[in-house]
Scaffold this motif. Structure first.
Motif, mmCIF file in Angstrom:
data_model
loop_
_atom_site.group_PDB
_atom_site.id
_atom_site.type_symbol
_atom_site.label_atom_id
_atom_site.label_comp_id
_atom_site.label_asym_id
_atom_site.label_seq_id
_atom_site.Cartn_x
_atom_site.Cartn_y
_atom_site.Cartn_z
ATOM 1 N N PHE A 36 13.525 -57.162 -36.658
ATOM 2 C CA PHE A 36 14.004 -57.883 -35.502
ATOM 3 C C PHE A 36 14.765 -56.623 -34.507
ATOM 4 C CE2 PHE A 36 17.591 -59.546 -33.084
ATOM 5 C CZ PHE A 36 17.104 -60.703 -32.544
ATOM 6 N N LYS A 37 13.950 -55.997 -33.752
ATOM 7 C CA LYS A 37 14.365 -54.901 -33.117
ATOM 8 C C LYS A 37 14.586 -55.168 -31.537
ATOM 9 C CE LYS A 37 11.369 -52.011 -36.144
ATOM 10 N NZ LYS A 37 9.968 -51.172 -36.185
ATOM 11 N N ILE A 40 19.557 -55.868 -27.287
ATOM 12 C CA ILE A 40 19.864 -56.640 -25.814
ATOM 13 C C ILE A 40 20.369 -58.121 -26.299
ATOM 14 C CG2 ILE A 40 19.669 -57.117 -23.480
ATOM 15 C CD1 ILE A 40 18.050 -54.406 -23.358
ATOM 16 N N PHE A 41 18.853 -58.478 -26.765
ATOM 17 C CA PHE A 41 18.997 -60.193 -27.194
ATOM 18 C C PHE A 41 20.139 -60.357 -28.322
ATOM 19 C CE2 PHE A 41 17.511 -63.745 -30.080
ATOM 20 C CZ PHE A 41 17.658 -64.676 -29.009
ATOM 21 N N LEU A 42 20.372 -59.536 -29.094
ATOM 22 C CA LEU A 42 21.071 -59.640 -30.438
ATOM 23 C C LEU A 42 22.742 -59.681 -29.676
ATOM 24 C CD1 LEU A 42 22.002 -59.713 -33.278
ATOM 25 C CD2 LEU A 42 22.014 -57.338 -33.284
ATOM 26 N N THR A 43 22.835 -58.806 -28.806
ATOM 27 C CA THR A 43 24.269 -58.728 -27.981
ATOM 28 C C THR A 43 24.520 -60.061 -27.325
ATOM 29 O OG1 THR A 43 23.891 -56.210 -27.941
ATOM 30 C CG2 THR A 43 25.585 -57.238 -26.386
ATOM 31 N N LEU A 96 22.391 -48.252 -33.799
ATOM 32 C CA LEU A 96 22.141 -48.688 -35.133
ATOM 33 C C LEU A 96 20.640 -48.751 -35.656
ATOM 34 C CD1 LEU A 96 24.944 -51.371 -35.603
ATOM 35 C CD2 LEU A 96 24.614 -49.025 -36.745
ATOM 36 N N ARG A 97 19.847 -48.930 -34.491
ATOM 37 C CA ARG A 97 18.080 -48.873 -34.862
ATOM 38 C C ARG A 97 18.088 -47.467 -35.453
ATOM 39 N NH1 ARG A 97 14.203 -50.881 -30.669
ATOM 40 N NH2 ARG A 97 12.719 -49.966 -32.472
ATOM 41 N N THR A 206 17.461 -58.995 -20.910
ATOM 42 C CA THR A 206 16.596 -59.477 -21.966
ATOM 43 C C THR A 206 15.187 -60.084 -21.755
ATOM 44 O OG1 THR A 206 18.699 -60.229 -23.287
ATOM 45 C CG2 THR A 206 16.296 -60.941 -24.094
ATOM 46 N N LEU A 207 14.916 -60.692 -20.538
ATOM 47 C CA LEU A 207 13.858 -61.170 -20.043
ATOM 48 C C LEU A 207 12.942 -60.230 -19.693
ATOM 49 C CD1 LEU A 207 14.979 -64.560 -18.331
ATOM 50 C CD2 LEU A 207 13.937 -64.360 -20.599
ATOM 51 N N LEU A 208 13.465 -59.083 -19.111
ATOM 52 C CA LEU A 208 12.911 -57.756 -18.469
ATOM 53 C C LEU A 208 12.331 -56.733 -19.638
ATOM 54 C CD1 LEU A 208 14.638 -57.372 -14.968
ATOM 55 C CD2 LEU A 208 12.401 -57.848 -15.398
ATOM 56 N N MET A 209 13.436 -56.553 -20.567
ATOM 57 C CA MET A 209 13.073 -55.410 -21.318
ATOM 58 C C MET A 209 12.495 -56.035 -22.569
ATOM 59 S SD MET A 209 16.495 -53.293 -20.343
ATOM 60 C CE MET A 209 16.094 -51.934 -21.198
ATOM 61 N N GLU A 210 12.907 -57.155 -23.185
ATOM 62 C CA GLU A 210 12.607 -57.843 -24.395
ATOM 63 C C GLU A 210 11.925 -59.237 -24.328
ATOM 64 O OE1 GLU A 210 16.227 -55.616 -26.894
ATOM 65 O OE2 GLU A 210 16.345 -57.895 -26.451
#
Length: 306
Positions: A36-37, A40-43, A96-97, A206-210
């Motif tokens: 799960f990389k 942004i979505f996690l934040t 953290l990744r 999130t929608l743009l980058m992930e």
């Protein structure tokens, strides 16, 4: 007679430690070991949970009295703080990744250095020469730890330093922007207003980058549903970090909070090394120890100047 520490206070401190260290380790596990990389979505998940749980805690459970935003000007200030807050959390999760939790915590310990820098740049606030002197071991310790870190990653390091700087700037900005009595909000009410703003900021990012994050998350969940539980638990913990931090501040002194905070970082380092078994060097641990000593001296010098 010795003063007994109430069990409530002890439970709150343990909860604070558990939620802080737990969310940090779960972030690392999700972003590095679960496929799960998507930091942004996690934040955004964290902020969404904080929005809902903050409202429940304040409006329904009456943890603190509800405060309202009094003007458009105050809302704009909170929006600015939320943007910086978002930036710091996203960068911290990105780091953290690439970095082990132990090294992440060592860099995070340099927050007093950045706070002193931003306080001078933004507020022209100066400290005594002794206070500035204590910042030397803070910075020197991280330089030593960086040079000796077996898992050093330049991009992760830059992201972590940027996240630490953003956290420090947020605290200074908060002191500047919400300085008047009518605009001051306690940390729980501030989070309740900042978190939904953060969701609004993070959703297009999130929608743009992930772009495929929802589809990939669902695919991961189909393989193993525990990923969903990790996400839900992790997001809830992210809120409880703020709640327990508020409660620790309420039930202890500022000095106790500083001491507990420094010890928490050291505990997080030890626990992360035990769980993830990332390699560490003696020189790296000495560097981190030097940073912690510098932070303790910095806190003592600040206390002496008051």
């Amino acid at each position: 007679m010795k003063t007994m520490i109430p069990w409530t206070t002890i439970w709150i401190v343990f909860s604070w430690y558990g939620s802080n260290i737990g969310v940090l380790l779960l972030n690392k596990y999700l972003l590095t070991y679960c496929g799960f990389k998507y930091p942004i979505f996690l934040t955004m998940c964290h902020m969404l949970a904080s929005s809902l749980l903050s409202y429940v805690a304040i409006a329904w459970l009456k943890v603190v009295p509800m405060q309202t935003i009094g003007s458009k000007k105050q809302f704009i200030k909170i929006f600015g703080l939320s943007s910086v807050f978002c930036f710091s959390v996203v960068l911290g999760n990105v780091s953290l990744r690439y970095l082990p939790v132990s090294f992440n915590q060592a860099i995070g310990a340099t927050t007093p250095f950045f706070t002193a820098v931003f306080a001078y740049v933004m507020m022209k606030k100066t400290e005594s020469w002794v206070t500035y002197l204590t910042l030397l071991p803070v910075v020197a310790g991280v330089i030593i730890a960086s040079g000796a870190e077996p898992s050093f990653h330049l991009f992760g390091f830059l992201m972590c330093v940027s996240a630490t700087a953003a956290r420090a700037s947020k605290s200074v900005l908060q002191a500047i922007l919400l300085s008047s009595e009518e605009e001051k909000l306690n940390s729980m009410n501030l989070l309740m207003y900042m978190a939904p703003i953060a969701v609004v900021i993070l959703l297009p990012a999130t929608l743009l980058m992930e772009r495929n994050v929802i589809a990939i998350t669902m695919a991961l969940a189909r393989k193993d549903t525990i990923v969903v539980y990790y996400l839900l638990f992790n997001s809830s913990l992210a809120y409880f970090v703020n709640l327990t931090n508020f409660l620790v501040t309420k039930h202890t002194s500022a000095l106790t909070l500083q001491v507990l905070g420094n010890a928490k970082g050291a505990v997080a380092v030890v626990v992360s090394i035990i769980i993830f078994k990332n390699p560490v060097s003696l020189m790296g641990m000495l560097g981190y120890s030097l940073t912690v000593v510098g932070v303790l001296l910095y806190n003592e010098s600040k206390k002496g100047n008051k």
